[in-house]
Design a protein around this motif. Sequence first.
Motif, PDB file in Angstrom:
ATOM      1  N   ALA A  24       0.824  -1.212   0.000  1.00 20.24           N
ATOM      2  CA  ALA A  24       0.000   0.000   0.000  1.00 20.24           C
ATOM      3  C   ALA A  24       0.855   1.258   0.000  1.00 20.24           C
ATOM      4  CB  ALA A  24      -0.921   0.002   1.224  1.00 20.24           C
ATOM      5  N   ASP A  25       0.386   2.264  -0.728  1.00 20.71           N
ATOM      6  CA  ASP A  25       0.990   3.600  -0.645  1.00 20.71           C
ATOM      7  C   ASP A  25       0.300   4.427   0.434  1.00 20.71           C
ATOM      8  OD1 ASP A  25       2.810   3.396  -2.912  1.00 20.71           O
ATOM      9  OD2 ASP A  25       1.000   3.389  -4.147  1.00 20.71           O
ATOM     10  N   ALA A  26      -0.964   4.075   0.690  1.00 21.22           N
ATOM     11  CA  ALA A  26      -1.765   4.812   1.672  1.00 21.22           C
ATOM     12  C   ALA A  26      -2.869   3.896   2.182  1.00 21.22           C
ATOM     13  CB  ALA A  26      -2.363   6.069   1.038  1.00 21.22           C
ATOM     14  N   VAL A  27      -3.387   4.225   3.360  1.00 19.95           N
ATOM     15  CA  VAL A  27      -4.512   3.486   3.924  1.00 19.95           C
ATOM     16  C   VAL A  27      -5.547   4.480   4.425  1.00 19.95           C
ATOM     17  CG1 VAL A  27      -3.112   1.504   4.603  1.00 19.95           C
ATOM     18  CG2 VAL A  27      -3.487   3.361   6.241  1.00 19.95           C
ATOM     19  N   TYR A  28      -6.804   4.022   4.503  1.00 17.35           N
ATOM     20  CA  TYR A  28      -7.842   4.847   5.126  1.00 17.35           C
ATOM     21  C   TYR A  28      -8.512   4.030   6.218  1.00 17.35           C
ATOM     22  CZ  TYR A  28     -11.198   2.438   2.007  1.00 17.35           C
ATOM     23  OH  TYR A  28     -11.951   1.505   1.336  1.00 17.35           O
ATOM     24  N   LEU A  29      -8.873   4.700   7.284  1.00 12.86           N
ATOM     25  CA  LEU A  29      -9.393   4.023   8.478  1.00 12.86           C
ATOM     26  C   LEU A  29     -10.259   4.976   9.279  1.00 12.86           C
ATOM     27  CD1 LEU A  29      -7.507   5.208  11.071  1.00 12.86           C
ATOM     28  CD2 LEU A  29      -5.798   3.936   9.770  1.00 12.86           C
ATOM     29  N   GLY A  30     -10.975   4.417  10.250  1.00 17.75           N
ATOM     30  CA  GLY A  30     -11.845   5.238  11.079  1.00 17.75           C
ATOM     31  C   GLY A  30     -11.546   5.078  12.549  1.00 17.75           C
ATOM     32  N   LEU A  31     -11.897   6.099  13.310  1.00 14.77           N
ATOM     33  CA  LEU A  31     -11.907   5.983  14.763  1.00 14.77           C
ATOM     34  C   LEU A  31     -13.250   5.369  15.168  1.00 14.77           C
ATOM     35  CD1 LEU A  31     -10.311   9.424  15.710  1.00 14.77           C
ATOM     36  CD2 LEU A  31      -9.224   7.171  15.780  1.00 14.77           C
ATOM     37  N   ARG A  32     -13.474   5.240  16.461  1.00 15.36           N
ATOM     38  CA  ARG A  32     -14.703   4.586  16.922  1.00 15.36           C
ATOM     39  C   ARG A  32     -15.950   5.432  16.639  1.00 15.36           C
ATOM     40  NH1 ARG A  32     -12.830   0.477  20.600  1.00 15.36           N
ATOM     41  NH2 ARG A  32     -11.207  -0.512  19.335  1.00 15.36           N
ATOM     42  N   GLN A  33     -15.765   6.726  16.381  1.00 14.84           N
ATOM     43  CA  GLN A  33     -16.884   7.620  16.093  1.00 14.84           C
ATOM     44  C   GLN A  33     -16.750   8.209  14.694  1.00 14.84           C
ATOM     45  OE1 GLN A  33     -16.726  10.419  19.547  1.00 14.84           O
ATOM     46  NE2 GLN A  33     -18.943  10.291  19.458  1.00 14.84           N
ATOM     47  N   PHE A  34     -17.882   8.650  14.145  1.00 11.34           N
ATOM     48  CA  PHE A  34     -17.933   9.519  12.971  1.00 11.34           C
ATOM     49  C   PHE A  34     -17.361   8.921  11.695  1.00 11.34           C
ATOM     50  CE2 PHE A  34     -17.226  12.755  16.533  1.00 11.34           C
ATOM     51  CZ  PHE A  34     -18.588  12.895  16.768  1.00 11.34           C
ATOM     52  N   ASN A  35     -17.591   7.642  11.427  1.00 13.63           N
ATOM     53  CA  ASN A  35     -17.131   7.129  10.142  1.00 13.63           C
ATOM     54  C   ASN A  35     -18.172   6.201   9.549  1.00 13.63           C
ATOM     55  OD1 ASN A  35     -15.983   4.087  10.064  1.00 13.63           O
ATOM     56  ND2 ASN A  35     -15.766   4.903  12.140  1.00 13.63           N
ATOM     57  N   ALA A  36     -18.122   6.043   8.211  1.00 17.40           N
ATOM     58  CA  ALA A  36     -19.185   5.365   7.468  1.00 17.40           C
ATOM     59  C   ALA A  36     -19.107   3.848   7.504  1.00 17.40           C
ATOM     60  CB  ALA A  36     -19.186   5.854   6.018  1.00 17.40           C
ATOM     61  N   ARG A  37     -18.236   3.299   8.341  1.00 17.78           N
ATOM     62  CA  ARG A  37     -18.225   1.850   8.544  1.00 17.78           C
ATOM     63  C   ARG A  37     -18.301   1.580  10.037  1.00 17.78           C
ATOM     64  NH1 ARG A  37     -19.543   1.816   4.184  1.00 17.78           N
ATOM     65  NH2 ARG A  37     -18.770   0.689   2.357  1.00 17.78           N
ATOM     66  N   GLY A  38     -19.465   1.923  10.604  1.00 22.74           N
ATOM     67  CA  GLY A  38     -19.661   1.755  12.040  1.00 22.74           C
ATOM     68  C   GLY A  38     -19.542   0.318  12.502  1.00 22.74           C
ATOM     69  N   ARG A  39     -19.722  -0.644  11.571  1.00 23.12           N
ATOM     70  CA  ARG A  39     -19.663  -2.061  11.936  1.00 23.12           C
ATOM     71  C   ARG A  39     -18.233  -2.612  11.922  1.00 23.12           C
ATOM     72  NH1 ARG A  39     -22.320  -5.212   8.220  1.00 23.12           N
ATOM     73  NH2 ARG A  39     -22.476  -3.534   6.713  1.00 23.12           N
ATOM     74  N   ALA A  40     -17.265  -1.825  11.433  1.00 21.18           N
ATOM     75  CA  ALA A  40     -15.863  -2.253  11.486  1.00 21.18           C
ATOM     76  C   ALA A  40     -15.342  -2.072  12.909  1.00 21.18           C
ATOM     77  CB  ALA A  40     -15.022  -1.432  10.510  1.00 21.18           C
ATOM     78  N   SER A  41     -14.228  -2.743  13.225  1.00 20.27           N
ATOM     79  CA  SER A  41     -13.660  -2.626  14.574  1.00 20.27           C
ATOM     80  C   SER A  41     -13.199  -1.203  14.837  1.00 20.27           C
ATOM     81  CB  SER A  41     -12.475  -3.591  14.728  1.00 20.27           C
ATOM     82  OG  SER A  41     -12.905  -4.922  14.570  1.00 20.27           O
ATOM     83  N   ASN A  42     -12.537  -0.607  13.819  1.00 25.53           N
ATOM     84  CA  ASN A  42     -12.019   0.756  13.910  1.00 25.53           C
ATOM     85  C   ASN A  42     -10.958   0.879  15.011  1.00 25.53           C
ATOM     86  OD1 ASN A  42     -13.615   1.781  11.719  1.00 25.53           O
ATOM     87  ND2 ASN A  42     -15.378   1.608  13.070  1.00 25.53           N
ATOM     88  N   PHE A  43     -10.508   2.104  15.303  1.00 26.45           N
ATOM     89  CA  PHE A  43      -9.310   2.274  16.124  1.00 26.45           C
ATOM     90  C   PHE A  43      -9.522   3.223  17.300  1.00 26.45           C
ATOM     91  CE2 PHE A  43      -7.930   0.861  11.991  1.00 26.45           C
ATOM     92  CZ  PHE A  43      -6.914  -0.038  12.273  1.00 26.45           C
ATOM     93  N   THR A  44      -8.827   2.918  18.391  1.00 26.67           N
ATOM     94  CA  THR A  44      -8.755   3.837  19.530  1.00 26.67           C
ATOM     95  C   THR A  44      -7.656   4.855  19.240  1.00 26.67           C
ATOM     96  OG1 THR A  44      -7.103   2.509  20.686  1.00 26.67           O
ATOM     97  CG2 THR A  44      -9.431   1.981  21.095  1.00 26.67           C
ATOM     98  N   SER A  45      -7.593   5.920  20.032  1.00 29.12           N
ATOM     99  CA  SER A  45      -6.551   6.934  19.808  1.00 29.12           C
ATOM    100  C   SER A  45      -5.157   6.376  20.075  1.00 29.12           C
ATOM    101  CB  SER A  45      -6.810   8.167  20.682  1.00 29.12           C
ATOM    102  OG  SER A  45      -6.752   7.836  22.054  1.00 29.12           O
ATOM    103  N   SER A  46      -5.034   5.449  21.036  1.00 27.05           N
ATOM    104  CA  SER A  46      -3.722   4.861  21.306  1.00 27.05           C
ATOM    105  C   SER A  46      -3.291   3.947  20.161  1.00 27.05           C
ATOM    106  CB  SER A  46      -3.736   4.086  22.629  1.00 27.05           C
ATOM    107  OG  SER A  46      -4.723   3.081  22.625  1.00 27.05           O
ATOM    108  N   GLN A  47      -4.236   3.185  19.587  1.00 28.33           N
ATOM    109  CA  GLN A  47      -3.918   2.366  18.422  1.00 28.33           C
ATOM    110  C   GLN A  47      -3.525   3.246  17.235  1.00 28.33           C
ATOM    111  OE1 GLN A  47      -7.648   0.163  18.189  1.00 28.33           O
ATOM    112  NE2 GLN A  47      -6.576  -1.743  18.664  1.00 28.33           N
TER     113      GLN A  47
END
Length: 658
Positions: A24-47
């Motif tokens: 990968a050249d880049a990745v996209y991901l979400g935090l636990r709030q405010f993203n369009a894949r609420g069912r994904a595990s997503n990430f904490t701020s420490s992660q």
Amino acid sequence: MNKPELLLPVGNPEMFHAAIKGGADAVYLGLRQFNARGRASNFTSSQLQALLKLAKKHKIKVYLTLNIVIKNEELSDLLDTLYLIQKTDISAIIIQDWGVYHLVKKYFPKITVHASTQMAHHNSLGAIYCQERGFERVVMARELTLPELKEVKKKSNIELEIFMHGALCYSFSGMCLFSSFLGGSGANRGLCAQPCRRFYETGNEKKHIFSLKDNQAVDVLPELMKIGVESIKIEGRLKPAEFVYNVSRAYRKVIDENDLKSAKEILSYDMGREKTGYFLAGNVNKAITENTNTGILIGRVEKRTRESIIFTSSHELQLGNRIRFKQKHGEAQKAIKVKEFKNLSKGSYQIEAGNTLAQKGDQVYLAGMMQEKFPGKFRDEGKPINASMHRTEKVKIIKSLGAKNIPQKEQIYVRIDSLAWLRKIHLNEMNYLILNLKKSEWEELKWEVPFLQKNANKIMIELPKFIQEKDIPFYQQLCKTAMRKGYQNFMLSHISQKLLLPKKARIACNENVYLFNDAAVAHLRDEKINLYTHPQENDLENLLRGNDRFGIVPVYFYPQLFYSRMPVKTSANNELTDDMQGKYDKEVRDGITIVYPKHPVTWMQQKNNLHKEGFRRFLIDLSHEKVSSNTFKRIIKNFQQSKQAQPSTSFNLKKGLK
């Protein structure tokens, strides 16, 4: 030839490690709030801190998804999130909400913004508008053809990001209300319940009418590289890590070596659905699939006992493979990992049954190969960032978004979708008449008719939600002609359509320009647009929490549940029934397929209460309604009496939007 960025989805640490190894050249991901894949595990701020550290080491860019619409009650938490982001090395955030844009540009200007595909940018107007507003990149709608993308690239200088691989939505992203209508789980809130994957009855048939195959546009990638597209995007934050690894390896083959053959061999084991090149490849004839399953069909269950399951398989089973069972007309079961098995004969296997649901005749799907293993966590997750903005500062920002001013007079807006309505309505019953017409009707409209000329100040010209590239000159000329004939009021369905309007035009926005919060309304004021319409999927709680009372509240309408460029086949009467006995109508309008509920949504029963809360502007939308003077009189009477039309529903009014 330009080498585009290869952008991979990351829903958990394992997927991130897979993206690194896959190239990968880049990745996209979400935090636990405010993203369009609420069912994904997503990430904490420490992660996130650990991930950013690894990304920097491997020279990978990280884009954070903040791509849902924000409720008024969430603005405080949103400010905390933006405060956190500006303290990190995140390369950019991907946004849908104009309120997020307003806050970032005004209070967090160091954060780079990308326009999400949820913003539904589908032509050069959207690209140019985003460019002029300081976006670094725009993620274009999946429904564009290659010639259209070439035109967008030629006419704009902003970076373009194109979806190349993964699941497809039937409706335009950002324009789908079906999931929200069914139970308040809005796609624009990241909680889509996938109504396009359900069974629908049409005539005597029951089938998957709207279920699309997965996108695989790898054949078009060399052309995209020639025209200079900056980023190709893989969908799949809910997919397993091996999907990320294999798909990234495949697309690297094309980007680095122009090796399409090897890429396709790898992609044949991505464990997704059947594939289509969709609009990008120029052929959508076979884009609908009856098989909604992911994975590769490899066999059938031959016998089921209490202790074991015996099945045939065209695939040579290996330890670590993941398989799932599915009844012919039922839901696929959750995939199970093969920890041990007996090879009974060539192509025949036995596994322990355990709690697995399977019976004779069920289909067997290969769901994963488990060729590679990736760490499921980060070695050093780092320290959480102090993510809270000072309360005083937050209160100050939120207060700056506007006070609760109340309009003095009540105004009624009526929308019609056919010229036939002009003989059935009474303009003295309304303040404004919104014309939402087909192209053919705009062409036949006689602007000089005395009845229209006399009421020119009451008439609003509404532009459609989708304007394909070749039709931009038509709508630009339409706006010029209207202004020349004395019609100065225009209603936009996409904020970038502002670029079509002559100077001195009076501009309003309809409900498709999503304004869920006071910050989004503030952006509209910055654009010198003082009139807007509240979203149809809004709920009463969020409506009342906002300060602005000058917006138009829809109180009678048929919501466009699906709005798609993809044609589908239905029975002659275009009526549909879903697997929960919900009834719907299908209409094709200027090449766009639209699905409506059988009965309208009405908030008219709340008219008096809304009036007490300071709302004075109301929309009665007659689109999709039977053209009749009696219908018009009945609806107006119900409105005046604050009475609910029957039969009807109230959408998310009280049950809420999640």
